[in-house]
Design an enzyme around this catalytic site. Structure first.
Site, PDB file in Angstrom:
ATOM      1  N   ASP A  11       0.857  -1.183   0.000  1.00 30.08           N
ATOM      2  CA  ASP A  11       0.000   0.000   0.000  1.00 30.08           C
ATOM      3  C   ASP A  11       0.896   1.237   0.000  1.00 30.08           C
ATOM      4  O   ASP A  11       1.665   1.449   0.944  1.00 30.08           O
ATOM      5  CB  ASP A  11      -0.907  -0.022   1.236  1.00 30.08           C
ATOM      6  CG  ASP A  11      -2.020   1.011   1.155  1.00 30.08           C
ATOM      7  OD1 ASP A  11      -2.148   1.675   0.114  1.00 30.08           O
ATOM      8  OD2 ASP A  11      -2.760   1.161   2.148  1.00 30.08           O
ATOM      9  N   GLU A 107      -2.368   0.242  -4.466  1.00 26.01           N
ATOM     10  CA  GLU A 107      -2.258  -0.937  -3.615  1.00 26.01           C
ATOM     11  C   GLU A 107      -2.537  -2.213  -4.402  1.00 26.01           C
ATOM     12  O   GLU A 107      -3.252  -2.212  -5.399  1.00 26.01           O
ATOM     13  CB  GLU A 107      -3.187  -0.849  -2.395  1.00 26.01           C
ATOM     14  CG  GLU A 107      -4.655  -0.804  -2.723  1.00 26.01           C
ATOM     15  CD  GLU A 107      -5.530  -0.873  -1.474  1.00 26.01           C
ATOM     16  OE1 GLU A 107      -5.229  -1.654  -0.554  1.00 26.01           O
ATOM     17  OE2 GLU A 107      -6.538  -0.141  -1.438  1.00 26.01           O
TER      18      GLU A 107
END
Length: 360
Positions: A11, A107
């Site tokens: 992420d 992500e």
């Protein structure tokens, strides 16, 4: 003997804002918001960590962001730049595995149970990916490493920014038991309040509730949570999956009464949906509005276009048309949602013959 999977969730840290700060040195170290405007119109897409310290968050109205942080700097989203960076990040992932499931521009899940380079250690791979992103792109990412997607995703958020959290097989259950209920995937503010009213404050409390009770109170998400708190998540990392529909919805702690407030929330949802669509490189033809009233009555309205869209401006325009046709009858609204479907790539799959796809 079942092989334990090695799943990484990567992420990026405040992705849009970090790219802007990298590209424009005068923005570094300052509170910035991507999206929105100084005149208080629009909503924030992403806030830098300097702005987050003041409480500024994604999907927050610009007016509220200004109240929390008067010195905040608004920047215009540069989706072409973000997508270019995202493609570079994806190329870094592919050095280690082809099992990559992007969730958005910033992500993705990676299955490195069998990695291309034979490294073997998921922790070492995650560290190598983080180092490559920093050295090649001057950006930071946080990584979660575990045996399934659910735990890996939670782990990636555990030590942000620039974190790397490993939760091994023997640590999964203890980790989930101490986890605050708000940290469980799919538990928003309203659900968290409802759970706390039942005495559920963390994973340990959740584990004491039967699956039947959770299903009765929370439907399918209750059954999902029953499995997740026990570390049971057999979902595969699915590369290149085609989405039939992508949507965003919010349930409100206090029911909405005024149409102006409802439209304001819908515009915010359209901004968030644009970010998600951009991350998946999706454009579609069918826009859907979802309204759930305080008495749980559900109404949906859809419009199918002859062309493809994916911007917040176009989404808001169509949603506004659909909303204007709904007879609210002074009703209170507890949930609003917007969705886009009939995607370009899905249409190709449905309507093109193999021969046509070959020549395209």
């Amino acid at each position: 003997m079942e092989v334990k999977r090695k799943i990484i969730h990567i992420d990026m840290d405040a992705f849009y804002a970090s790219v802007d700060q990298r590209d424009f040195p005068e923005l570094r170290g300052k509170p910035i918001a991507v999206g929105g405007s100084p005149d208080g119109r629009g909503v924030v897409a992403t806030a830098s960590y300097e702005a987050r310290r003041f409480g500024v968050r994604s999907a927050m109205p610009s007016r509220q962001a200004l109240q929390l942080c008067p010195d905040i700097i608004f920047t215009v989203p540069r989706f072409d730049a973000y997508k270019e960076v995202s493609l570079h990040i994806r190329s870094i992932f592919k050095r280690y595995t082809d099992l990559i499931e992007p969730l958005s521009l910033d992500e993705a899940y990676l299955d490195v149970t069998e990695d291309k380079l034979g490294i073997g250690s998921a922790i070492d791979i995650a560290k190598a990916i983080k180092d490559a992103i920093y050295n090649e792109l001057d950006l930071t990412a946080s990584a979660g490493v575990s045996v399934n997607k659910f735990v890996a995703k939670i782990a990636s958020d555990y030590q942000k920014p620039n974190g790397l959290t490993f939760i091994g097989p023997s640590k999964v259950l203890p980790f989930l038991e101490q986890l605050p209920i708000e940290k469980f995937f799919g538990v928003g503010k309203v659900t968290a309040q409802k759970m706390k009213g039942m005495g559920i404050h963390n994973g340990f409390d959740l584990k004491q509730i039967s699956e039947e009770q959770l299903r009765r109170k929370f439907g399918k998400s209750g059954a999902f949570l029953y499995q997740m708190v026990r570390g049971e998540d057999k979902r595969d990392v699915k590369p290149n999956r085609l989405s039939k529909s992508i949507g965003i919805e919010d349930t409100f702690a206090v029911d909405l009464r005024e149409p102006e407030d409802m439209m304001k929330e819908l515009n915010s949802l359209c901004m968030r949906l644009e970010k998600r669509l951009s991350g998946k490189s999706k454009e579609g033809r069918t826009v859907t509005l979802k309204i759930k009233y305080a008495d749980f009555t559900l109404v949906t309205r859809s419009k199918t276009l002859t062309y493809y869209i994916n911007t917040a401006e176009d989404l808001s325009r169509i949603i506004g048309e659909l909303f204007a046709k709904v007879d609210l009858h002074d009703s209170k609204v507890r949930l609003l949602g917007v969705a886009l479907s009939n995607f370009y790539d899905t249409d190709l799959e449905k309507y093109s013959s193999p021969q046509l796809r070959l020549f395209e």
